[in-house]
Design an enzyme around this catalytic site. Structure first.
Site, PDB file in Angstrom:
ATOM      1  N   ASN A   1      15.686  -3.468   0.714  1.00  0.00           N
ATOM      2  CA  ASN A   1      15.873  -4.730   0.085  1.00  0.00           C
ATOM      3  C   ASN A   1      17.547  -4.941  -0.094  1.00  0.00           C
ATOM      4  O   ASN A   1      18.141  -4.107  -0.653  1.00  0.00           O
ATOM      5  CB  ASN A   1      15.204  -4.846  -1.333  1.00  0.00           C
ATOM      6  CG  ASN A   1      15.609  -5.948  -1.831  1.00  0.00           C
ATOM      7  OD1 ASN A   1      16.726  -6.344  -2.104  1.00  0.00           O
ATOM      8  ND2 ASN A   1      14.432  -6.497  -2.999  1.00  0.00           N
TER       9      ASN A   1
ATOM     10  N   HIS B   1      21.098  -7.138  -3.276  1.00  0.00           N
ATOM     11  CA  HIS B   1      22.390  -6.641  -4.278  1.00  0.00           C
ATOM     12  C   HIS B   1      23.612  -6.698  -3.471  1.00  0.00           C
ATOM     13  O   HIS B   1      24.600  -6.812  -3.928  1.00  0.00           O
ATOM     14  CB  HIS B   1      22.423  -5.646  -5.064  1.00  0.00           C
ATOM     15  CG  HIS B   1      21.043  -5.896  -5.982  1.00  0.00           C
ATOM     16  ND1 HIS B   1      20.901  -7.005  -6.971  1.00  0.00           N
ATOM     17  CD2 HIS B   1      19.839  -5.330  -6.290  1.00  0.00           C
ATOM     18  CE1 HIS B   1      19.902  -6.938  -7.742  1.00  0.00           C
ATOM     19  NE2 HIS B   1      19.066  -6.093  -7.259  1.00  0.00           N
TER      20      HIS B   1
ATOM     21  N   HIS C   1      14.647 -11.447  -1.598  1.00  0.00           N
ATOM     22  CA  HIS C   1      14.028 -12.226  -2.612  1.00  0.00           C
ATOM     23  C   HIS C   1      14.823 -13.448  -2.498  1.00  0.00           C
ATOM     24  O   HIS C   1      15.932 -13.481  -3.234  1.00  0.00           O
ATOM     25  CB  HIS C   1      13.936 -11.553  -3.876  1.00  0.00           C
ATOM     26  CG  HIS C   1      13.332 -12.322  -4.979  1.00  0.00           C
ATOM     27  ND1 HIS C   1      12.867 -11.632  -5.941  1.00  0.00           N
ATOM     28  CD2 HIS C   1      12.505 -13.502  -5.048  1.00  0.00           C
ATOM     29  CE1 HIS C   1      12.417 -12.346  -6.948  1.00  0.00           C
ATOM     30  NE2 HIS C   1      12.149 -13.641  -6.270  1.00  0.00           N
TER      31      HIS C   1
ATOM     32  N   ARG D   1      15.461 -16.226  -4.743  1.00  0.00           N
ATOM     33  CA  ARG D   1      14.928 -16.831  -6.118  1.00  0.00           C
ATOM     34  C   ARG D   1      15.268 -18.249  -6.229  1.00  0.00           C
ATOM     35  O   ARG D   1      16.047 -18.811  -5.679  1.00  0.00           O
ATOM     36  CB  ARG D   1      15.769 -16.096  -7.074  1.00  0.00           C
ATOM     37  CG  ARG D   1      15.281 -14.700  -7.017  1.00  0.00           C
ATOM     38  CD  ARG D   1      16.124 -13.674  -8.317  1.00  0.00           C
ATOM     39  NE  ARG D   1      15.458 -14.222  -9.759  1.00  0.00           N
ATOM     40  CZ  ARG D   1      14.575 -13.364  -9.909  1.00  0.00           C
ATOM     41  NH1 ARG D   1      14.489 -11.898  -9.674  1.00  0.00           N
ATOM     42  NH2 ARG D   1      14.033 -13.784 -11.267  1.00  0.00           N
TER      43      ARG D   1
ATOM     44  N   ARG E   1      20.439 -16.823  -7.133  1.00  0.00           N
ATOM     45  CA  ARG E   1      21.498 -16.049  -7.835  1.00  0.00           C
ATOM     46  C   ARG E   1      21.972 -14.831  -6.931  1.00  0.00           C
ATOM     47  O   ARG E   1      23.165 -14.410  -7.011  1.00  0.00           O
ATOM     48  CB  ARG E   1      21.007 -15.383  -9.103  1.00  0.00           C
ATOM     49  CG  ARG E   1      19.971 -14.119  -9.019  1.00  0.00           C
ATOM     50  CD  ARG E   1      19.553 -13.432 -10.039  1.00  0.00           C
ATOM     51  NE  ARG E   1      18.745 -14.236 -10.969  1.00  0.00           N
ATOM     52  CZ  ARG E   1      17.905 -13.671 -12.080  1.00  0.00           C
ATOM     53  NH1 ARG E   1      17.981 -12.471 -12.104  1.00  0.00           N
ATOM     54  NH2 ARG E   1      17.301 -14.371 -12.782  1.00  0.00           N
TER      55      ARG E   1
ATOM     56  N   GLU F   1      10.218 -11.966  -0.252  1.00  0.00           N
ATOM     57  CA  GLU F   1       9.809 -11.990  -1.771  1.00  0.00           C
ATOM     58  C   GLU F   1       9.890 -13.490  -2.129  1.00  0.00           C
ATOM     59  O   GLU F   1      11.069 -13.857  -2.083  1.00  0.00           O
ATOM     60  CB  GLU F   1      10.477 -10.894  -2.504  1.00  0.00           C
ATOM     61  CG  GLU F   1      10.146  -9.638  -2.084  1.00  0.00           C
ATOM     62  CD  GLU F   1      10.972  -8.529  -3.143  1.00  0.00           C
ATOM     63  OE1 GLU F   1      11.555  -9.067  -4.046  1.00  0.00           O
ATOM     64  OE2 GLU F   1      10.800  -7.505  -2.792  1.00  0.00           O
TER      65      GLU F   1
ATOM     66  N   THR G   1      12.628  -8.528 -11.204  1.00  0.00           N
ATOM     67  CA  THR G   1      11.094  -8.938 -11.552  1.00  0.00           C
ATOM     68  C   THR G   1      10.654  -7.933 -12.389  1.00  0.00           C
ATOM     69  O   THR G   1      10.632  -6.837 -12.144  1.00  0.00           O
ATOM     70  CB  THR G   1      10.359  -8.940  -9.934  1.00  0.00           C
ATOM     71  OG1 THR G   1      11.253  -9.449  -9.203  1.00  0.00           O
ATOM     72  CG2 THR G   1       9.222  -9.304  -9.985  1.00  0.00           C
TER      73      THR G   1
ATOM     74  N   GLU H   1       1.634  -4.764  -3.133  1.00  0.00           N
ATOM     75  CA  GLU H   1       2.683  -3.897  -3.540  1.00  0.00           C
ATOM     76  C   GLU H   1       2.757  -3.512  -4.913  1.00  0.00           C
ATOM     77  O   GLU H   1       2.570  -4.449  -5.649  1.00  0.00           O
ATOM     78  CB  GLU H   1       4.148  -4.555  -3.089  1.00  0.00           C
ATOM     79  CG  GLU H   1       5.230  -3.617  -3.530  1.00  0.00           C
ATOM     80  CD  GLU H   1       6.699  -4.198  -3.050  1.00  0.00           C
ATOM     81  OE1 GLU H   1       6.568  -5.291  -2.339  1.00  0.00           O
ATOM     82  OE2 GLU H   1       7.494  -3.811  -3.524  1.00  0.00           O
TER      83      GLU H   1
ATOM     84  N   HIS I   1      10.058  -0.942  -6.758  1.00  0.00           N
ATOM     85  CA  HIS I   1      10.974  -1.237  -8.089  1.00  0.00           C
ATOM     86  C   HIS I   1      11.516   0.013  -8.804  1.00  0.00           C
ATOM     87  O   HIS I   1      10.594   0.625  -9.282  1.00  0.00           O
ATOM     88  CB  HIS I   1       9.934  -2.075  -8.890  1.00  0.00           C
ATOM     89  CG  HIS I   1      10.957  -3.274  -9.623  1.00  0.00           C
ATOM     90  ND1 HIS I   1      11.824  -2.677 -10.661  1.00  0.00           N
ATOM     91  CD2 HIS I   1      11.228  -4.403  -9.434  1.00  0.00           C
ATOM     92  CE1 HIS I   1      12.396  -3.765 -11.309  1.00  0.00           C
ATOM     93  NE2 HIS I   1      12.335  -4.867 -10.338  1.00  0.00           N
TER      94      HIS I   1
HETATM   95  N1  PXP Z   1       9.709  -4.954  -4.618  1.00  0.00           N
HETATM   96  C1  PXP Z   1       9.677  -5.824  -5.199  1.00  0.00           C
HETATM   97  C2  PXP Z   1       8.373  -6.916  -5.125  1.00  0.00           C
HETATM   98  C3  PXP Z   1      10.830  -6.414  -5.943  1.00  0.00           C
HETATM   99  O1  PXP Z   1      10.912  -7.641  -6.618  1.00  0.00           O
HETATM  100  C4  PXP Z   1      12.094  -5.459  -5.795  1.00  0.00           C
HETATM  101  C5  PXP Z   1      13.388  -5.910  -6.908  1.00  0.00           C
HETATM  102  O2  PXP Z   1      13.831  -7.113  -6.193  1.00  0.00           O
HETATM  103  C6  PXP Z   1      12.082  -4.459  -5.180  1.00  0.00           C
HETATM  104  C7  PXP Z   1      10.809  -3.992  -4.625  1.00  0.00           C
HETATM  105  C8  PXP Z   1      13.295  -3.498  -5.029  1.00  0.00           C
HETATM  106  O3  PXP Z   1      13.352  -2.938  -6.455  1.00  0.00           O
HETATM  107  P1  PXP Z   1      14.882  -2.061  -6.644  1.00  0.00           P
HETATM  108  O4  PXP Z   1      15.997  -2.996  -6.295  1.00  0.00           O
HETATM  109  O5  PXP Z   1      14.793  -1.670  -8.068  1.00  0.00           O
HETATM  110  O6  PXP Z   1      14.653  -0.935  -5.614  1.00  0.00           O
END
Ligand code: PXP
Length: 256
Positions: free
Chosen positions: A24, A27, A60, A62, A66, A87, A118, A168, A208
């Site tokens: 992901n 960030h 994601h 949003r 953001r 996402e 989330t 998931e 997550h």
């Molecule tokens: N899976 C989903 C559905 C999420 O919303 C997120 C956070 O955006 C993640 C995985 C990844 O989480 P993390 O950034 O804490 O690894």
């Protein structure tokens, strides 16, 4: 989608199995948006993650934009060579975008503007009819659909019921468990929900809050075949570089 043998990727260890990794890159965009600059570019991060062996790129989009922007989604649709997992909240705006951009997969997540990230899973059981319609429209367009849910049997069953092919499981509560007994309890909930998902014919993913210190425990749950991980990889990349950060995570995702 079955987990593949490491040997298929040319590794020597013939009887090891690796859990698939979706990186992901949200960030990377968070850092860019902090200054509304043109860098660092999550599109470049996605390419590096793929070079390092990522199986999927997850973003994601949003409602408040953001971090990931529409431009990132459009460019990644053209550049991602593995699988692009979008996402998004199950809103009309997002559905329209998904049906036009056509990512390989859509993960439906709940979204609240004021949340830092989330916070909980989708309440599929409570929103059954709406999610059945949204899921159906995406599946009809040839997009694989995943539902991000808390590890509860009724949510997993509902996800299967409305036609999602993937579930998931939210690992956040397990990651944030305050003591060892609640941690053990949460891990058992994840194990049971994963088994339920596999038995219902779903591909089971999780994510997550996973990081370099806790991922091995989730990797040990055999019914989970894919993890989506973002924050810890991007944070480590600041010090080790993005490619190394992805490789380090992949090395921890081998099942013996
Ligand atoms: N899976 C989903 C559905 C999420 O919303 C997120 C956070 O955006 C993640 C995985 C990844 O989480 P993390 O950034 O804490 O690894």
């Amino acid at each position: 989608m079955a987990p593949f043998r490491v040997a298929e990727r040319g590794a020597i260890a013939l009887d090891m199995e690796r859990v698939r990794l979706g990186v992901n890159v949200d960030h990377v965009a968070t850092l860019r948006q902090a200054r509304k600059a043109r860098y660092p570019d999550p599109v470049a991060a996605a390419s590096i993650a793929e070079l390092a062996g990522a199986d999927q790129i997850t973003i994601h989009l949003r409602e408040d934009r953001r971090h990931i922007q529409d431009r990132d989604l459009h460019l990644m649709r053209q550049t991602v060579t593995t699988r692009l997992n979008l996402e998004m909240a199950a809103t009309e705006e997002m559905l329209k975008i998904a049906l036009s951009v056509r990512p390989d997969e859509v993960t439906l997540v709940p979204e609240r503007r004021e949340e830092l990230t989330t916070e909980g899973g989708l309440d599929v059981a409570e929103n059954y009819n709406d999610l059945e319609e949204t899921t159906g429209r995406l599946v009809e367009a040839g997009i694989a659909v995943s539902h991000f849910v808390d590890p509860e049997p009724q949510q997993v069953a509902a996800a299967a019921g409305v036609g999602a092919g993937i579930v998931e499981l939210h690992t956040g509560k397990w990651c944030e468990s305050p003591n060892s007994s609640s941690r053990a309890r949460e891990l058992e909930r994840l194990r049971a929900a994963a088994k339920e998902g596999r038995e219902a014919g779903l591909m089971v993913a999780a994510g997550h809050g996973l990081n370099y210190h806790n991922v091995h425990e989730i990797v040990s749950l055999e019914d989970i075949v894919e993890l989506n991980i973002g924050h810890s990889i991007v944070a480590r990349a600041l010090f080790s570089g993005f490619e190394q950060a992805v490789r380090d995570m992949l090395a921890l995702m081998v099942r013996r």
